[in-house]
Design a protein around this motif. Structure first.
Motif, PDB file in Angstrom:
ATOM      1  N   CYS A  81       0.930  -1.344   0.054  1.00  0.00           N
ATOM      2  CA  CYS A  81      -0.051  -0.042   0.000  1.00  0.00           C
ATOM      3  C   CYS A  81       0.542   1.260   0.117  1.00  0.00           C
ATOM      4  CB  CYS A  81      -0.895   0.177   1.338  1.00  0.00           C
ATOM      5  SG  CYS A  81      -2.546  -0.993   1.120  1.00  0.00           S
ATOM      6  N   LEU A  82       1.839   1.235   0.761  1.00  0.00           N
ATOM      7  CA  LEU A  82       2.468   2.446   1.026  1.00  0.00           C
ATOM      8  C   LEU A  82       3.556   2.754  -0.319  1.00  0.00           C
ATOM      9  CD1 LEU A  82       3.918   4.468   2.672  1.00  0.00           C
ATOM     10  CD2 LEU A  82       5.508   3.068   3.526  1.00  0.00           C
ATOM     11  N   LEU A  83       3.993   1.597  -1.042  1.00  0.00           N
ATOM     12  CA  LEU A  83       4.671   1.889  -2.240  1.00  0.00           C
ATOM     13  C   LEU A  83       3.753   2.188  -3.434  1.00  0.00           C
ATOM     14  CD1 LEU A  83       7.269  -1.126  -2.222  1.00  0.00           C
ATOM     15  CD2 LEU A  83       7.845   1.111  -1.770  1.00  0.00           C
ATOM     16  N   LEU A  84       2.705   1.729  -3.556  1.00  0.00           N
ATOM     17  CA  LEU A  84       1.712   2.223  -4.344  1.00  0.00           C
ATOM     18  C   LEU A  84       1.244   3.512  -4.334  1.00  0.00           C
ATOM     19  CD1 LEU A  84      -0.402  -1.071  -5.235  1.00  0.00           C
ATOM     20  CD2 LEU A  84       1.458  -0.118  -6.571  1.00  0.00           C
ATOM     21  N   ALA A  85       0.873   3.895  -2.779  1.00  0.00           N
ATOM     22  CA  ALA A  85       0.199   5.143  -2.619  1.00  0.00           C
ATOM     23  C   ALA A  85       1.051   6.552  -2.537  1.00  0.00           C
ATOM     24  CB  ALA A  85      -0.630   4.878  -1.147  1.00  0.00           C
ATOM     25  N   TYR A  86       2.512   6.109  -2.156  1.00  0.00           N
ATOM     26  CA  TYR A  86       3.122   7.340  -1.999  1.00  0.00           C
ATOM     27  C   TYR A  86       3.305   8.240  -3.163  1.00  0.00           C
ATOM     28  CZ  TYR A  86       6.732  10.298   0.047  1.00  0.00           C
ATOM     29  OH  TYR A  86       7.442  11.333   0.803  1.00  0.00           O
ATOM     30  N   PRO A  87       3.653   7.700  -4.306  1.00  0.00           N
ATOM     31  CA  PRO A  87       3.777   8.392  -5.493  1.00  0.00           C
ATOM     32  C   PRO A  87       2.583   8.799  -6.058  1.00  0.00           C
ATOM     33  CG  PRO A  87       4.417   6.079  -6.176  1.00  0.00           C
ATOM     34  CD  PRO A  87       4.053   6.133  -4.801  1.00  0.00           C
ATOM     35  N   VAL A  88       1.615   8.285  -6.035  1.00  0.00           N
ATOM     36  CA  VAL A  88       0.079   8.712  -6.325  1.00  0.00           C
ATOM     37  C   VAL A  88      -0.443   9.769  -5.567  1.00  0.00           C
ATOM     38  CG1 VAL A  88      -2.348   8.286  -6.607  1.00  0.00           C
ATOM     39  CG2 VAL A  88      -0.529   6.493  -7.090  1.00  0.00           C
ATOM     40  N   ALA A  89      -0.004   9.831  -4.224  1.00  0.00           N
ATOM     41  CA  ALA A  89      -0.408  10.750  -3.116  1.00  0.00           C
ATOM     42  C   ALA A  89       0.357  12.076  -3.483  1.00  0.00           C
ATOM     43  CB  ALA A  89      -0.146  10.233  -1.782  1.00  0.00           C
ATOM     44  N   ALA A  90       1.948  12.038  -3.711  1.00  0.00           N
ATOM     45  CA  ALA A  90       2.533  13.158  -4.173  1.00  0.00           C
ATOM     46  C   ALA A  90       2.190  13.754  -5.252  1.00  0.00           C
ATOM     47  CB  ALA A  90       4.076  12.538  -4.447  1.00  0.00           C
ATOM     48  N   LEU A  91       1.732  12.994  -6.193  1.00  0.00           N
ATOM     49  CA  LEU A  91       1.177  13.616  -7.454  1.00  0.00           C
ATOM     50  C   LEU A  91      -0.176  14.510  -7.248  1.00  0.00           C
ATOM     51  CD1 LEU A  91       1.867  11.338 -10.447  1.00  0.00           C
ATOM     52  CD2 LEU A  91       2.916  13.496 -10.206  1.00  0.00           C
ATOM     53  N   THR A  92      -0.996  13.629  -6.552  1.00  0.00           N
ATOM     54  CA  THR A  92      -2.431  14.446  -6.283  1.00  0.00           C
ATOM     55  C   THR A  92      -2.234  15.551  -5.391  1.00  0.00           C
ATOM     56  OG1 THR A  92      -3.212  12.040  -6.158  1.00  0.00           O
ATOM     57  CG2 THR A  92      -4.542  13.657  -5.270  1.00  0.00           C
ATOM     58  N   LEU A 163      -7.676  -1.614   1.199  1.00  0.00           N
ATOM     59  CA  LEU A 163      -7.196  -0.510   2.049  1.00  0.00           C
ATOM     60  C   LEU A 163      -6.309   0.646   1.651  1.00  0.00           C
ATOM     61  CD1 LEU A 163      -5.728  -3.370   4.701  1.00  0.00           C
ATOM     62  CD2 LEU A 163      -7.531  -1.758   5.133  1.00  0.00           C
ATOM     63  N   LEU A 164      -6.088   0.558   0.141  1.00  0.00           N
ATOM     64  CA  LEU A 164      -5.417   1.566  -0.326  1.00  0.00           C
ATOM     65  C   LEU A 164      -5.990   2.945   0.034  1.00  0.00           C
ATOM     66  CD1 LEU A 164      -3.000   1.635  -1.957  1.00  0.00           C
ATOM     67  CD2 LEU A 164      -4.104   1.630  -3.972  1.00  0.00           C
ATOM     68  N   PRO A 165      -7.121   3.235   0.020  1.00  0.00           N
ATOM     69  CA  PRO A 165      -7.518   4.405   0.129  1.00  0.00           C
ATOM     70  C   PRO A 165      -7.246   5.052   1.657  1.00  0.00           C
ATOM     71  CG  PRO A 165      -9.382   3.438  -0.431  1.00  0.00           C
ATOM     72  CD  PRO A 165      -8.091   2.466  -0.448  1.00  0.00           C
ATOM     73  N   PHE A 166      -7.084   4.075   2.583  1.00  0.00           N
ATOM     74  CA  PHE A 166      -6.671   4.364   4.097  1.00  0.00           C
ATOM     75  C   PHE A 166      -5.248   5.059   4.200  1.00  0.00           C
ATOM     76  CE2 PHE A 166     -10.473   1.789   4.265  1.00  0.00           C
ATOM     77  CZ  PHE A 166     -11.206   2.516   5.198  1.00  0.00           C
ATOM     78  N   MET A 167      -4.310   4.419   3.188  1.00  0.00           N
ATOM     79  CA  MET A 167      -2.950   4.894   2.922  1.00  0.00           C
ATOM     80  C   MET A 167      -2.903   6.294   2.338  1.00  0.00           C
ATOM     81  SD  MET A 167       0.202   4.172   3.782  1.00  0.00           S
ATOM     82  CE  MET A 167       0.331   2.500   4.118  1.00  0.00           C
ATOM     83  N   LEU A 168      -3.758   6.761   1.252  1.00  0.00           N
ATOM     84  CA  LEU A 168      -3.596   7.396   0.310  1.00  0.00           C
ATOM     85  C   LEU A 168      -4.116   8.731   0.868  1.00  0.00           C
ATOM     86  CD1 LEU A 168      -5.055   6.105  -3.038  1.00  0.00           C
ATOM     87  CD2 LEU A 168      -3.036   7.239  -2.757  1.00  0.00           C
ATOM     88  N   LEU A 169      -5.257   8.588   1.985  1.00  0.00           N
ATOM     89  CA  LEU A 169      -5.912   9.916   2.163  1.00  0.00           C
ATOM     90  C   LEU A 169      -4.883  10.557   3.452  1.00  0.00           C
ATOM     91  CD1 LEU A 169      -9.612   8.896   2.530  1.00  0.00           C
ATOM     92  CD2 LEU A 169      -8.481  10.473   0.996  1.00  0.00           C
ATOM     93  N   PRO A 170      -4.482   9.912   4.117  1.00  0.00           N
ATOM     94  CA  PRO A 170      -3.350  10.532   5.014  1.00  0.00           C
ATOM     95  C   PRO A 170      -2.279  11.065   4.540  1.00  0.00           C
ATOM     96  CG  PRO A 170      -3.462   8.336   5.865  1.00  0.00           C
ATOM     97  CD  PRO A 170      -4.680   8.544   4.870  1.00  0.00           C
TER      98      PRO A 170
END
Ligand SMILES: Nc1ncnc2c1ncn2[C@@H]1O[C@H](COP(=O)(O)OP(=O)(O)OP(=O)(O)O)[C@@H](O)[C@H]1O
Ligand SMILES: [Mg+2]
Lengths: 286, 356
Positions: A81-92, A163-170
């Motif tokens: 989750c962290l590996l997938l979410a980090y770049p997406v979150a950074a772009l978002t 669970l991905l959204p719970f990593m993305l949102l914070p």
């Protein structure tokens, strides 16, 4: 001339509101604390007041192994989750206006569909002659259908999906609050892109990482629906064995003992991680 | 002491879609100069500084540092120091680690870093504060850490974007003095953005007045005040009574007789084209008796404001013409009463004649 001579009083939590406090407290006491206490008590009092249930869980048999496996899978899911979410979150986090709304809308919308339905969807995709296997065969990556269901892979994919959204949102929340002048400062002070990321962006995003990791890891430990649908029969997580002991074998005391151990493990890991994360921030990133 | 670097803007401009943040600007700043950019909010000061730092790629034109074109060079290779308005200290690093940051990026040996950090802390008189976190410092102390961090690697060019903007007045004046001292000691070229004209005038060798994304006029502060080239500069620096000229007739060599939209006709030194006439409030004399000056008008006091060391009268001399008059005052100065009938006067040479 309304309002003259009467300065608006800032809103405060008045005494009156305190009267409302017993309601939620009572609710939590009756429906959360009391049952929890009963579970713990039952694990040591039933059938006789001793630790025989714990001895059973931690001794021979599948239980200790299942608990370890649960921690492993939770760690794996959290890491993915962290590996997938980090770049997406950074772009978002860098988006503005419409694009940002669409993106957060998409993430939140994914929470509207229940985990059950989403796990069933995977169940269909992962079938012996499901879409995934057909694609693998068509691409020549597999000669015959492979078993996907009932493997760690299937469980992990299903859990990451839920669970991905719970990593993305914070992560997004924290990254959006990163002051862009700090990044400019880093650049003008001589940090090339990679070091700028490691020395400035990453440490500033750590609070979000910690929140997301804690949230996803703890939720994973107690996950039930997704692992039972996608892993059931071969791949067993703690919540599944608890359900089985209670429901199938009617061994409530044993189920209580496993549940108590899972709870204790969760708390210990959470506290240890909290300490580790703090030390990381204050020491190694200097 | 570092040798300051020269900076040249060659036709630099910046467009954001339809918004023009900076119109084509050409300017040369000499080695070691303390150069201030002064202008109202949104006039393009930060944009101009951003093109030097490398954060903002210009739409057109080139930026040269020490004669070499840096337009395409990324910020981290420009070796420029910068102080930001909110200080931009890294909150997760101690004061000493913040100051060490640029040195670590330059991969200096440990011992050298420690020595330089100590020296920088001494320079800004924060010797005992190295172990603190930025959040544990006052605004003025954070400001000094930011300065130490920007200067610790001896950059030949320092950019400061409203570095004192967040400080209160007393502290700001104290820091102005420190910055001037710092400039004398360090010798780097400093480009300094502010919208406080007193600050610019007090600190800069030269300054540029910016408006609507363009430099209106550049020069030493005194020159800009004494010889503004247009009404924006005249009004922006200090105060000015501005009268619109409707007709200008030469009466003698270099002297004009002006008729104004507001009513009064006056004598002024200058040459056509004459669009406006400006008279500084402190150049106008005021008395109850008629005044022996080339321009003298009768009027009535409509407002009195006391400022430190001076009194400002508003004197109506025509239906829609009120002049601002400033006289120095001390404890013994007699204050003229409100509504008093007075005379105001000034010489022809006190009025600036500008094309527009
Ligand atoms: N990223 C951007 N997109 C669109 N317009 C911009 C952008 N950055 C700046 N501008 C516009 O360019 C103009 C100049 O901005 P700039 O920040 O240089 O002004 P400034 O002189 O530094 O003002 P201040 O004193 O308020 O800091 C402003 O009108 C601003 O709105
Ligand atoms: Mg600005």
């Amino acid at each position: 001339m309304a309002g003259i001579g009467r300065a608006a009083k800032p809103w405060t939590l008045g005494r009156g509101y305190l009267l409302l406090l017993p309601l939620p407290c009572g609710f939590l006491a009756v429906f959360f604390v009391w049952p929890l206490l009963r579970v713990v008590l039952r694990s040591v009092l039933d059938p006789r007041p001793n630790f025989s249930n714990y001895a059973k869980v931690l001794g021979a048999g599948p239980y200790a192994h299942i608990l370890l496996y649960t921690i492993e899978i939770a760690a794996l899911v959290t890491a993915i989750c962290l590996l997938l979410a980090y770049p997406v979150a950074a772009l978002t986090a860098r988006m503005r206006g419409g694009a940002l709304q669409v993106m957060t809308g998409l993430i939140v919308a994914s929470l509207w569909t229940s985990a059950v339905i989403r796990s069933y969807a995977w169940l269909i995709l992962f079938q012996r002659y499901g879409v995934v296997n057909q694609a693998l065969i068509a691409l020549g990556l597999a000669g015959a259908p492979v078993r996907i269901l009932q493997t760690t892979t299937a469980v992990a994919i299903g859990m990451v999906h839920v669970l991905l959204p719970f990593m993305l949102l914070p992560l997004i929340a924290t990254m959006r609050r990163i002051d862009p002048t700090l990044l400019r400062a880093g650049r003008i002070l001589g940090a090339a892109p990679v070091r700028l990321f490691l020395r400035v962006y990453l440490p500033l995003s750590l609070p979000g990482v910690n929140a997301g990791v804690a949230l996803v890891f703890i939720t994973s430990l107690g996950f039930f629906i997704t692992p039972s649908l996608l892993g059931g029969g071969r791949t067993t997580m703690a919540a599944m064995i608890i359900e089985e002991e209670a429901d199938t074998y009617l061994d409530w005391p044993l189920a209580s003992a496993i549940a108590t151990i899972l709870l204790a493990l969760t708390v210990v890991i959470y506290l240890a991680y909290g300490r580790l994360a703090r030390v990381e921030v204050t020491r190694s990133l200097r | 002491m570092t040798r300051g670097a020269s900076v040249e803007f060659a036709g630099v401009s910046k467009q954001y879609g339809l918004v023009t943040a900076l119109r084509p600007t050409s300017l040369v700043i000499a080695q070691g100069e303390f150069f201030a950019f002064l202008g109202p909010s949104g006039s393009g000061k930060s944009t101009l500084l951003g093109t030097v730092a490398g954060f903002i790629p210009p739409s057109e034109g080139r930026v040269l540092i020490e004669g070499s074109d840096v337009t395409a060079m990324p910020p981290h290779r420009r070796n420029i120091g910068m102080v930001f308005q909110n200080y931009a200290l890294f909150p997760y690093l101690t004061v000493a680690q913040n100051i060490a940051f640029p040195l670590r990026m330059r991969r200096l040996p440990r011992g050298e870093i420690a020595r330089r950090v100590d020296r920088a802390l001494e320079m800004v008189r924060l010797g005992d504060f190295g172990g603190r976190m930025p959040a544990q410092l006052s605004g003025g102390q954070q400001q000094r850490v930011a300065l130490a961090r920007a200067a610790v690697y001896d950059p030949p060019l320092l950019l400061m974007d409203e570095p004192l903007g967040a400080l209160d007045k007393t502290l700001r004046e104290e820091m102005q003095e420190e910055l001037r001292q710092f400039h004398r000691v360090v010798g780097a070229t400093i480009l300094y953005v502010t919208h406080d004209q007193q600050e610019a005038a007090a600190m800069a060798d030269r300054m540029a007045i910016m408006n609507h994304g363009a430099v209106e006029q550049a020069g030493p502060p005194r020159d800009l005040y004494a010889r503004p080239e247009n009404s924006f500069v005249a009004r922006f620096l200090g105060e000015a009574n501005v009268l619109r000229v409707v007709a200008a007739d030469p009466v003698a060599a270099g002297r004009l007789h002006l008729r104004t939209e507001e009513g009064p006709a006056l004598l002024a030194c200058g040459s056509p084209p004459a669009g406006i006439a400006c008279i500084r409030p402190e150049d106008i004399a005021i008395a109850e008796a008629p005044i022996e000056r080339e321009n003298c008008f009768r009027g009535r006091i409509v407002d009195i404001v006391h400022v430190a060391g001076s009194i400002r009268y508003s004197v109506a001399i025509a239906a829609n013409c009120t002049l601002s008059v400033r006289v120095r005052s001390d404890r013994r100065t007699a204050v003229l009463p409100m509504d008093a009938a007075v005379h105001v006067g000034w010489d022809a040479q006190d009025a600036l004649v500008l094309p527009s």
